[in-house]
Scaffold this motif. Structure first.
Motif, PDB file in Angstrom:
ATOM      1  N   SER A  16      -1.988   0.854   2.822  1.00 58.57           N
ATOM      2  CA  SER A  16      -0.783   0.003   2.461  1.00 58.57           C
ATOM      3  C   SER A  16      -1.650  -1.648   2.255  1.00 58.57           C
ATOM      4  CB  SER A  16      -0.534  -0.135   3.724  1.00 58.57           C
ATOM      5  OG  SER A  16      -1.583  -1.109   4.894  1.00 58.57           O
ATOM      6  N   SER A  17      -3.261  -1.631   2.550  1.00 60.86           N
ATOM      7  CA  SER A  17      -4.105  -3.082   2.477  1.00 60.86           C
ATOM      8  C   SER A  17      -4.963  -2.644   2.211  1.00 60.86           C
ATOM      9  CB  SER A  17      -3.603  -4.084   3.534  1.00 60.86           C
ATOM     10  OG  SER A  17      -4.321  -3.678   4.797  1.00 60.86           O
ATOM     11  N   ILE A  19      -9.626  -2.567   2.035  1.00 66.14           N
ATOM     12  CA  ILE A  19     -10.023  -1.771   1.418  1.00 66.14           C
ATOM     13  C   ILE A  19      -8.903  -0.227   0.536  1.00 66.14           C
ATOM     14  CG2 ILE A  19     -11.890   0.049   1.706  1.00 66.14           C
ATOM     15  CD1 ILE A  19     -13.137  -2.277   3.814  1.00 66.14           C
ATOM     16  N   ARG A  42       1.278   3.187   7.908  1.00 63.50           N
ATOM     17  CA  ARG A  42       2.776   2.380   8.865  1.00 63.50           C
ATOM     18  C   ARG A  42       3.557   2.338   7.659  1.00 63.50           C
ATOM     19  NH1 ARG A  42      -0.304  -0.358  14.010  1.00 63.50           N
ATOM     20  NH2 ARG A  42      -1.154  -1.182  11.424  1.00 63.50           N
ATOM     21  N   ARG A  43       3.299   1.072   6.738  1.00 66.26           N
ATOM     22  CA  ARG A  43       3.891   0.447   6.023  1.00 66.26           C
ATOM     23  C   ARG A  43       4.734   0.760   5.135  1.00 66.26           C
ATOM     24  NH1 ARG A  43       0.441  -5.465   5.901  1.00 66.26           N
ATOM     25  NH2 ARG A  43      -0.926  -3.935   6.377  1.00 66.26           N
ATOM     26  N   ASP A  70       1.164   6.808  10.910  1.00 67.64           N
ATOM     27  CA  ASP A  70       0.443   5.902  11.989  1.00 67.64           C
ATOM     28  C   ASP A  70      -0.675   7.041  12.526  1.00 67.64           C
ATOM     29  OD1 ASP A  70      -0.466   5.319  14.494  1.00 67.64           O
ATOM     30  OD2 ASP A  70       1.598   4.250  14.902  1.00 67.64           O
ATOM     31  N   ASN A  97      -9.820   5.579   6.054  1.00 63.61           N
ATOM     32  CA  ASN A  97      -9.910   4.623   6.182  1.00 63.61           C
ATOM     33  C   ASN A  97      -9.755   3.558   6.879  1.00 63.61           C
ATOM     34  OD1 ASN A  97     -10.723   1.293   4.614  1.00 63.61           O
ATOM     35  ND2 ASN A  97      -8.031   2.047   4.361  1.00 63.61           N
ATOM     36  N   TYR A 166     -14.923  -2.879  19.762  1.00 59.33           N
ATOM     37  CA  TYR A 166     -14.930  -2.345  17.901  1.00 59.33           C
ATOM     38  C   TYR A 166     -15.916  -1.728  18.021  1.00 59.33           C
ATOM     39  CZ  TYR A 166     -14.323  -2.822  13.000  1.00 59.33           C
ATOM     40  OH  TYR A 166     -14.575  -1.879  11.683  1.00 59.33           O
ATOM     41  N   THR A 201     -10.081  -9.245   3.843  1.00 56.65           N
ATOM     42  CA  THR A 201      -9.095  -8.368   3.509  1.00 56.65           C
ATOM     43  C   THR A 201      -7.911  -9.285   5.023  1.00 56.65           C
ATOM     44  OG1 THR A 201      -9.595  -6.588   5.427  1.00 56.65           O
ATOM     45  CG2 THR A 201     -10.801  -6.227   3.287  1.00 56.65           C
TER      46      THR A 201
END
Ligand code: NDP
Length: 257
Positions: A16-17, A19, A42-43, A70, A97, A166, A201
């Motif tokens: 949805s966004s 990469i 999810r979006r 999700d 991704n 992370y 991003t």
């Protein structure tokens, strides 16, 4: 490359966004004939718009299916393949991704919630997606065929203070990817990893809980990569001859070297 990708079914998580979205466009532009794209995140409304934009740009030769998913919810991942319309189930390429960073704090101060969301999305989500799709790859002759392309990070190789969780998630992705590749040796299932450096991003905005000013400050004084720079590499590795495994790619902007 277009010929090699023709007729393939490609699943992209986090489409949805950033990469993931760029990767969807790049596959469609590179192989606009008989490609099937399954875009997940999810979006769902954003995915539907992206699907419409892709078809508007490249034409109806590419079929695009937006699916709300999700990856941090194991039950959703388990149901994913079975819920796909029949014509999208013969998956050839999985681009793992979906991922995020939440909060940059020293290890003792990191909120439990942020630890869980990062591990459940970046690691367990990626593993669950892989387990869901591998049986499809394994049914093919000669031990199986298909591509798993995992998006890791430079952070998995070079941990930094404040990014311990992370970085640990991305190191885990790296170990999982390497072990799986070895388990699948001599099959035609390729397990590949692409590790980006700094890419502009929504990632930074998510990291700072939506604080755009803080997010923009991350890129001050440097020129980050664009999502397209990474998408081109994803499609490149998927488009090689079956026997060519581009196992491990590190890609960053020149200021980061
Ligand atoms: P974005 O924030 O732009 O995109 C992240 C994508 O992941 C979105 O589509 C988001 O969709 C999706 N996502 C997040 N959580 C979930 C979830 N639980 N289930 C399904 N989808 C989810 O960031 P990038 O494009 O930059 O990030 C893509 C990958 O690249 C990540 O794995 C990231 O770690 C990695 N990366 C990014 C770098 C950078 O500098 N940008 C550097 C190195 C690696 P939605 O919110 O709709 O679910």
């Amino acid at each position: 490359v277009a010929k090699r990708l023709e007729g393939k079914t490609v699943v992209i998580t986090g489409a949805s966004s950033g990469i993931g979205k760029s990767t969807a466009f790049e596959f469609a532009r590179t192989a606009p004939k008989n490609l099937k794209l399954v875009l997940t995140a999810r979006r769902i409304d954003t995915l539907k718009q992206i699907a419409a934009d892709i078809v508007a740009e490249v034409g109806e030769g590419v079929k695009v299916l937006p699916v709300q998913l999700d990856v941090s919810k194991p039950e959703e991942v388990k149901a994913f393949v079975g819920n796909l319309p029949e014509e999208y189930r013969d998956i050839n390429v999985l681009v793992n991704n979906a991922g995020l960073v939440k909060g940059l704090a020293r290890a003792p101060e990191i909120a439990e919630e942020d630890i869980n969301i990062m591990f459940n999305t970046n690691v367990t989500g990626l593993i669950n997606m892989t387990q869901a799709i591998l049986p499809i790859f394994k049914k093919r002759p000669e031990g199986g065929a298909g591509d798993i392309i995992n998006v890791g990070s430079i952070a998995g190789r070079e941990p930094y203070p404040g990014g311990s969780i992370y970085c640990a998630t991305k190191a885990a992705v790296r170990s999982f990817t390497d072990a799986l590749r070895k388990e699948l040796i001599a099959t035609r299932i390729r397990v590949m990893e692409i590790d980006p450096g700094q890419v502009e991003t929504e990632f930074s905005v998510v990291r700072f809980y939506g604080d755009k000013a803080k997010a923009d400050a991350v890129y001050e004084g440097c020129e980050p990569l664009t999502p397209d720079d990474i998408a081109e590499v994803v499609v490149f590795v998927a488009g090689r001859r079956e026997n060519v495994v581009i196992a491990d790619t590190l890609i960053f902007p020149s200021h980061q070297a």
